[in-house]
Design a protein around this motif. Structure first.
Motif, PDB file in Angstrom:
ATOM      1  N   LYS A  27       0.525  -1.099   0.025  1.00 20.76           N
ATOM      2  CA  LYS A  27       0.153   0.192  -0.014  1.00 20.76           C
ATOM      3  C   LYS A  27       1.090   0.950   0.371  1.00 20.76           C
ATOM      4  CE  LYS A  27      -4.125  -1.468   1.376  1.00 20.76           C
ATOM      5  NZ  LYS A  27      -5.489  -2.050   2.786  1.00 20.76           N
ATOM      6  N   ASN A  28       2.386   0.692  -0.705  1.00 16.08           N
ATOM      7  CA  ASN A  28       3.163   2.093  -0.852  1.00 16.08           C
ATOM      8  C   ASN A  28       2.363   3.101  -2.431  1.00 16.08           C
ATOM      9  OD1 ASN A  28       4.890   4.019  -1.010  1.00 16.08           O
ATOM     10  ND2 ASN A  28       6.389   2.558  -0.028  1.00 16.08           N
ATOM     11  N   GLY A  29       2.173   4.276  -2.617  1.00 15.85           N
ATOM     12  CA  GLY A  29       0.848   4.595  -3.721  1.00 15.85           C
ATOM     13  C   GLY A  29       0.193   3.616  -4.173  1.00 15.85           C
ATOM     14  N   ARG A  30       1.063   2.995  -5.468  1.00 17.54           N
ATOM     15  CA  ARG A  30      -0.361   1.857  -5.994  1.00 17.54           C
ATOM     16  C   ARG A  30       0.695   0.391  -5.436  1.00 17.54           C
ATOM     17  NH1 ARG A  30      -1.606   3.041 -12.086  1.00 17.54           N
ATOM     18  NH2 ARG A  30      -3.791   2.833 -11.154  1.00 17.54           N
ATOM     19  N   LEU A  31       1.384   0.123  -5.044  1.00 18.82           N
ATOM     20  CA  LEU A  31       2.313  -0.847  -4.904  1.00 18.82           C
ATOM     21  C   LEU A  31       1.142  -1.914  -3.741  1.00 18.82           C
ATOM     22  CD1 LEU A  31       5.995   0.640  -4.856  1.00 18.82           C
ATOM     23  CD2 LEU A  31       3.896  -0.283  -7.129  1.00 18.82           C
ATOM     24  N   LEU A  32       1.418  -3.220  -4.330  1.00 15.75           N
ATOM     25  CA  LEU A  32       0.835  -4.399  -2.918  1.00 15.75           C
ATOM     26  C   LEU A  32       2.370  -5.256  -2.551  1.00 15.75           C
ATOM     27  CD1 LEU A  32      -3.049  -3.589  -4.575  1.00 15.75           C
ATOM     28  CD2 LEU A  32      -1.962  -2.518  -2.279  1.00 15.75           C
ATOM     29  N   TYR A  33       1.870  -5.889  -1.542  1.00 11.83           N
ATOM     30  CA  TYR A  33       2.706  -7.158  -1.582  1.00 11.83           C
ATOM     31  C   TYR A  33       1.771  -8.529  -1.855  1.00 11.83           C
ATOM     32  CZ  TYR A  33       6.581  -9.226  -0.144  1.00 11.83           C
ATOM     33  OH  TYR A  33       7.759 -10.415   0.190  1.00 11.83           O
ATOM     34  N   ALA A  34       2.587  -9.674  -2.273  1.00 11.36           N
ATOM     35  CA  ALA A  34       2.305 -10.844  -2.270  1.00 11.36           C
ATOM     36  C   ALA A  34       3.330 -11.412  -1.694  1.00 11.36           C
ATOM     37  CB  ALA A  34       2.272 -11.921  -3.654  1.00 11.36           C
ATOM     38  N   VAL A  35       2.811 -12.426  -0.856  1.00  9.60           N
ATOM     39  CA  VAL A  35       3.650 -13.339   0.066  1.00  9.60           C
ATOM     40  C   VAL A  35       3.869 -14.419  -0.826  1.00  9.60           C
ATOM     41  CG1 VAL A  35       3.828 -15.318   1.833  1.00  9.60           C
ATOM     42  CG2 VAL A  35       3.141 -13.290   2.056  1.00  9.60           C
ATOM     43  N   THR A  36       5.329 -15.158  -1.255  1.00 14.03           N
ATOM     44  CA  THR A  36       4.980 -16.053  -2.785  1.00 14.03           C
ATOM     45  C   THR A  36       6.380 -16.787  -2.124  1.00 14.03           C
ATOM     46  OG1 THR A  36       5.393 -13.165  -4.091  1.00 14.03           O
ATOM     47  CG2 THR A  36       6.259 -15.475  -4.740  1.00 14.03           C
TER      48      THR A  36
ATOM     49  N   LEU B 153       2.349 -15.399   7.722  1.00 15.08           N
ATOM     50  CA  LEU B 153       1.837 -13.706   6.921  1.00 15.08           C
ATOM     51  C   LEU B 153       1.046 -13.187   6.611  1.00 15.08           C
ATOM     52  CD1 LEU B 153       5.907 -13.694   4.959  1.00 15.08           C
ATOM     53  CD2 LEU B 153       5.639 -12.626   7.156  1.00 15.08           C
ATOM     54  N   LEU B 154       0.143 -14.422   6.396  1.00 14.20           N
ATOM     55  CA  LEU B 154      -1.028 -13.769   5.570  1.00 14.20           C
ATOM     56  C   LEU B 154      -1.743 -13.679   6.733  1.00 14.20           C
ATOM     57  CD1 LEU B 154      -1.939 -16.479   3.001  1.00 14.20           C
ATOM     58  CD2 LEU B 154      -1.042 -14.545   2.812  1.00 14.20           C
ATOM     59  N   GLU B 155      -1.668 -14.193   7.672  1.00 17.32           N
ATOM     60  CA  GLU B 155      -2.188 -13.896   9.728  1.00 17.32           C
ATOM     61  C   GLU B 155      -1.928 -12.871  10.187  1.00 17.32           C
ATOM     62  OE1 GLU B 155      -2.445 -17.517  12.129  1.00 17.32           O
ATOM     63  OE2 GLU B 155      -3.392 -18.531  10.661  1.00 17.32           O
ATOM     64  N   GLU B 156      -1.180 -12.195   9.305  1.00 12.90           N
ATOM     65  CA  GLU B 156      -0.647 -11.340  10.009  1.00 12.90           C
ATOM     66  C   GLU B 156      -0.685 -10.463   9.612  1.00 12.90           C
ATOM     67  OE1 GLU B 156       3.683 -10.989  11.705  1.00 12.90           O
ATOM     68  OE2 GLU B 156       3.659 -13.177  11.982  1.00 12.90           O
TER      69      GLU B 156
ATOM     70  N   LEU C 139      -1.599 -13.944  -1.959  1.00 16.70           N
ATOM     71  CA  LEU C 139      -0.805 -14.942  -1.617  1.00 16.70           C
ATOM     72  C   LEU C 139      -0.270 -15.616  -3.497  1.00 16.70           C
ATOM     73  CD1 LEU C 139      -0.408 -18.390  -1.577  1.00 16.70           C
ATOM     74  CD2 LEU C 139       1.022 -17.515  -0.113  1.00 16.70           C
ATOM     75  N   HIS C 140       1.213 -15.276  -4.213  1.00 23.42           N
ATOM     76  CA  HIS C 140       1.451 -15.978  -5.115  1.00 23.42           C
ATOM     77  C   HIS C 140       2.385 -17.329  -5.479  1.00 23.42           C
ATOM     78  CE1 HIS C 140       3.069 -14.106  -8.688  1.00 23.42           C
ATOM     79  NE2 HIS C 140       2.232 -14.871  -9.281  1.00 23.42           N
TER      80      HIS C 140
ATOM     81  N   VAL D  30      -4.533 -21.047   1.600  1.00 16.14           N
ATOM     82  CA  VAL D  30      -5.896 -20.917   0.389  1.00 16.14           C
ATOM     83  C   VAL D  30      -7.023 -19.657   1.038  1.00 16.14           C
ATOM     84  CG1 VAL D  30      -6.815 -22.306  -1.246  1.00 16.14           C
ATOM     85  CG2 VAL D  30      -5.093 -23.266  -0.504  1.00 16.14           C
ATOM     86  N   LYS D  31      -6.806 -18.957  -0.015  1.00 15.23           N
ATOM     87  CA  LYS D  31      -8.177 -17.418   0.272  1.00 15.23           C
ATOM     88  C   LYS D  31      -8.203 -16.845  -0.377  1.00 15.23           C
ATOM     89  CE  LYS D  31      -6.389 -17.025   4.824  1.00 15.23           C
ATOM     90  NZ  LYS D  31      -5.465 -16.532   6.169  1.00 15.23           N
ATOM     91  N   GLU D  32      -9.089 -16.218  -0.333  1.00 14.14           N
ATOM     92  CA  GLU D  32      -9.584 -15.140  -1.468  1.00 14.14           C
ATOM     93  C   GLU D  32      -8.699 -14.613  -1.859  1.00 14.14           C
ATOM     94  OE1 GLU D  32     -12.470 -12.719   0.125  1.00 14.14           O
ATOM     95  OE2 GLU D  32     -13.158 -11.862  -2.629  1.00 14.14           O
ATOM     96  N   LYS D  33      -7.208 -14.412  -1.885  1.00 14.08           N
ATOM     97  CA  LYS D  33      -6.653 -13.105  -2.439  1.00 14.08           C
ATOM     98  C   LYS D  33      -4.878 -14.155  -2.619  1.00 14.08           C
ATOM     99  CE  LYS D  33      -6.723  -8.599  -1.453  1.00 14.08           C
ATOM    100  NZ  LYS D  33      -6.264  -7.011  -0.681  1.00 14.08           N
ATOM    101  N   SER D  34      -5.518 -15.673  -3.278  1.00 13.92           N
ATOM    102  CA  SER D  34      -4.453 -16.876  -3.391  1.00 13.92           C
ATOM    103  C   SER D  34      -5.032 -16.691  -4.865  1.00 13.92           C
ATOM    104  CB  SER D  34      -4.328 -17.612  -2.586  1.00 13.92           C
ATOM    105  OG  SER D  34      -4.510 -17.776  -1.029  1.00 13.92           O
ATOM    106  N   ILE D  35      -3.625 -16.399  -5.395  1.00 15.51           N
ATOM    107  CA  ILE D  35      -3.535 -16.834  -7.087  1.00 15.51           C
ATOM    108  C   ILE D  35      -2.300 -17.574  -6.844  1.00 15.51           C
ATOM    109  CG2 ILE D  35      -3.266 -15.380  -9.119  1.00 15.51           C
ATOM    110  CD1 ILE D  35      -3.878 -12.965  -6.146  1.00 15.51           C
ATOM    111  N   PHE D  36      -3.238 -18.255  -7.985  1.00 12.54           N
ATOM    112  CA  PHE D  36      -2.240 -19.882  -8.110  1.00 12.54           C
ATOM    113  C   PHE D  36      -1.912 -19.646  -9.546  1.00 12.54           C
ATOM    114  CE2 PHE D  36      -5.065 -20.966  -4.725  1.00 12.54           C
ATOM    115  CZ  PHE D  36      -3.821 -21.213  -4.235  1.00 12.54           C
ATOM    116  N   ALA D  37      -1.047 -20.144  -9.738  1.00 16.08           N
ATOM    117  CA  ALA D  37      -0.443 -20.078 -11.684  1.00 16.08           C
ATOM    118  C   ALA D  37      -0.615 -21.342 -11.916  1.00 16.08           C
ATOM    119  CB  ALA D  37       1.528 -19.462 -11.462  1.00 16.08           C
TER     120      ALA D  37
END
Ligand code: XAN
Length: 452
Positions: free
Chosen positions: A204-213, A231-234, A240-241, A274-281
């Motif tokens: 959330k620094n400007g338009r940037l977002l973080y993914a635990v990878t 980390l996802l809990e905290e 999650l990517h 395995v959550k709502e903000k999890s993206i699996f390639a």
């Protein structure tokens, strides 16, 4: 004491207008009976921008008097669409695109890991991040979910360059504590500490977002996957990517490495990933029960056609993911360097062929939905990007329907599109024949960032 309210910028300076033919999506064409209804097409439209956001979109004739003093940039013979969204790509793999002759596991060892080792050097990482982001912009991609390398400085370099361009980007440090060369391994503990610091600095620094990878189940111990879950809990609003069920041998290896798990997805599920903000390639090899679980969890799959064909991984079952019974969110991913193009048009082209091989049809509206609003939904960003709804961030692209002699010839067979059916036809030719040459201009947060 009275206060004097100061006028901010005059109306004509704070607003900008773009005139042309606009196409975007307001619904998911996979789930409507008449897919033309999922799109909004305005053959002669006016888009009003204010401070990087969309203020209004409508017919030129209806809006021209209201915004008479606003300066207009007009595009003819073009299609203006929301910026493309790439839901899976690796910036450190830019230079090793098109590496010959191997499937996933051998390809990782032979080509990928040695190249990713170079990203320990911050200056090098920054040079490639800069090239990579310029390439995305040239290809009309304005948002991407991006793997960095295992080194925190590779994430620093990436976010620094993305911030310089005011892009909405998501990235994260790769977590990988086994089955990789020593120079690329972290530990469960160091990956936790490093990821946490990066989240605190960049999410959330400007338009940037973080993914635990975490890279994938093969290269993380159970302990490291647990740490990713912690980390996802905290930080419940980070992403999650990771990779999932791409290649048959990979799936077998994961079964051996995690004998207690019921399957590949279950390895991640047991760690709370395995959550709502999890993206699996990928998800090429997923079982029916795994599709169902992804649907239940509202997780997303990044469908990466050029990569799945190039690495010989298999045919993703797009229409199973988009089933009415257990719908799974899907976006398109270029997956450079397993994928062979930065262009989401080229990616849509290959997606069409993958779907054809399963005796189904991927229309231009479905493919372009996946590349725009579908991608935004996969990334839970549909309130910010993905179409021209009022209040969204003004990331958009201008596509030249006659960018190449062949496209011009193909397009000249029919008059300019007045209806949705007509633009669907032209958009299909564009998605099959187009590439970065089709991108006439890219706007980021309302500002012209690239012109061809
Ligand atoms: N699995 C992967 N798949 C892929 O396409 N690219 C990668 O870098 C990778 N790592 C694990």
């Amino acid at each position: 004491m009275s206060t004097i309210s100061t006028q901010t910028q005059p109306y004509s300076i704070s607003l900008k207008a773009i005139r042309g033919a606009f196409l975007d999506f307001i619904e998911d064409p996979f789930f409507v009976t008449d897919e033309l209804k999922s799109a909004r097409y305005i053959p002669d439209g006016l888009l009003i921008l204010e401070n990087g956001y969309i203020k209004e979109l409508g017919e030129y004739q209806q809006l021209k008097d209201k915004y008479a003093i606003v300066p207009i940039t007009a595009y003819s013979n073009c299609l203006i669409m929301p910026g493309f969204i790439d839901t899976h790509i690796h910036f450190p793999q830019t230079e090793m695109i098109a590496a010959y002759g191997e499937q996933l596991l051998e390809w990782l060892n032979k080509y990928t890991f040695p190249v990713e080792g170079k990203f320990k050097d911050r200056d090098y990482a920054q040079k490639i991040a800069s090239f990579f982001l310029d390439e995305l912009i040239k290809n009309g991609t304005t948002t991407a979910l991006v793997f960095a390398a295992v080194f925190p400085q590779s994430v620093e370099a990436f976010f620094t360059e993305a911030s310089r361009r005011n892009l909405r980007m998501i990235s994260g440090k790769v977590m990988m504590d086994r089955n990789a060369p020593g120079f690329l391994r972290d530990t469960a503990e160091s990956s936790y500490e490093d990821s946490k610091k990066l989240i605190q600095k960049w999410h959330k620094n400007g338009r940037l977002l973080y993914a635990v990878t975490p890279r994938f189940a093969v290269t993380s111990t159970e302990e490291q996957l647990q740490v990713a879950g912690k980390l996802l809990e905290e930080f419940p609003d980070v992403y999650l990517h990771t990779h999932l069920s791409e290649n048959a041998k990979e799936v077998e290896l994961v079964a051996q490495l995690f004998p207690k798990s019921k399957g590949y997805l279950d390895v991640y599920d047991r760690a709370g990933l395995v959550k709502e903000k999890s993206i699996f390639a990928h998800g090429v090899q997923l079982r029916d029960d795994e599709f169902k679980r992804l649907s239940e969890a509202k997780s997303a799959i990044a469908f990466c056609p050029t990569s799945n064909l190039f690495l010989g991984s298999g045919l993703f079952k797009l229409f199973q993911a988009k089933s009415k019974e257990n719908p799974v969110k899907v976006g398109l991913g270029t997956d450079v360097g397993g994928g062979t193009s930065f262009s989401l048009l080229q990616t849509a082209n290959e997606a069409y062929k993958i779907v054809q091989l399963q005796e189904k049809k991927l229309s231009s509206f479905k493919a372009l939905f996946l590349a725009t609003l579908g991608g935004a939904k996969a990334l839970c960003l549909e309130d910010k990007i993905g179409n021209f709804d009022v209040g969204k961030e003004a990331d958009f692209i201008v596509l030249d329907l006659q960018a190449t002699p062949l496209m011009a010839l193909r397009n000249s067979q029919t008059p300019p599109a007045k209806t949705k059916a007509e633009i669907a036809e032209k958009a299909f030719a564009m998605m099959m024949l187009g590439d970065e040459r089709t991108i006439q201009a890219t706007y980021i947060a309302g500002e012209l960032a690239y012109t061809h």
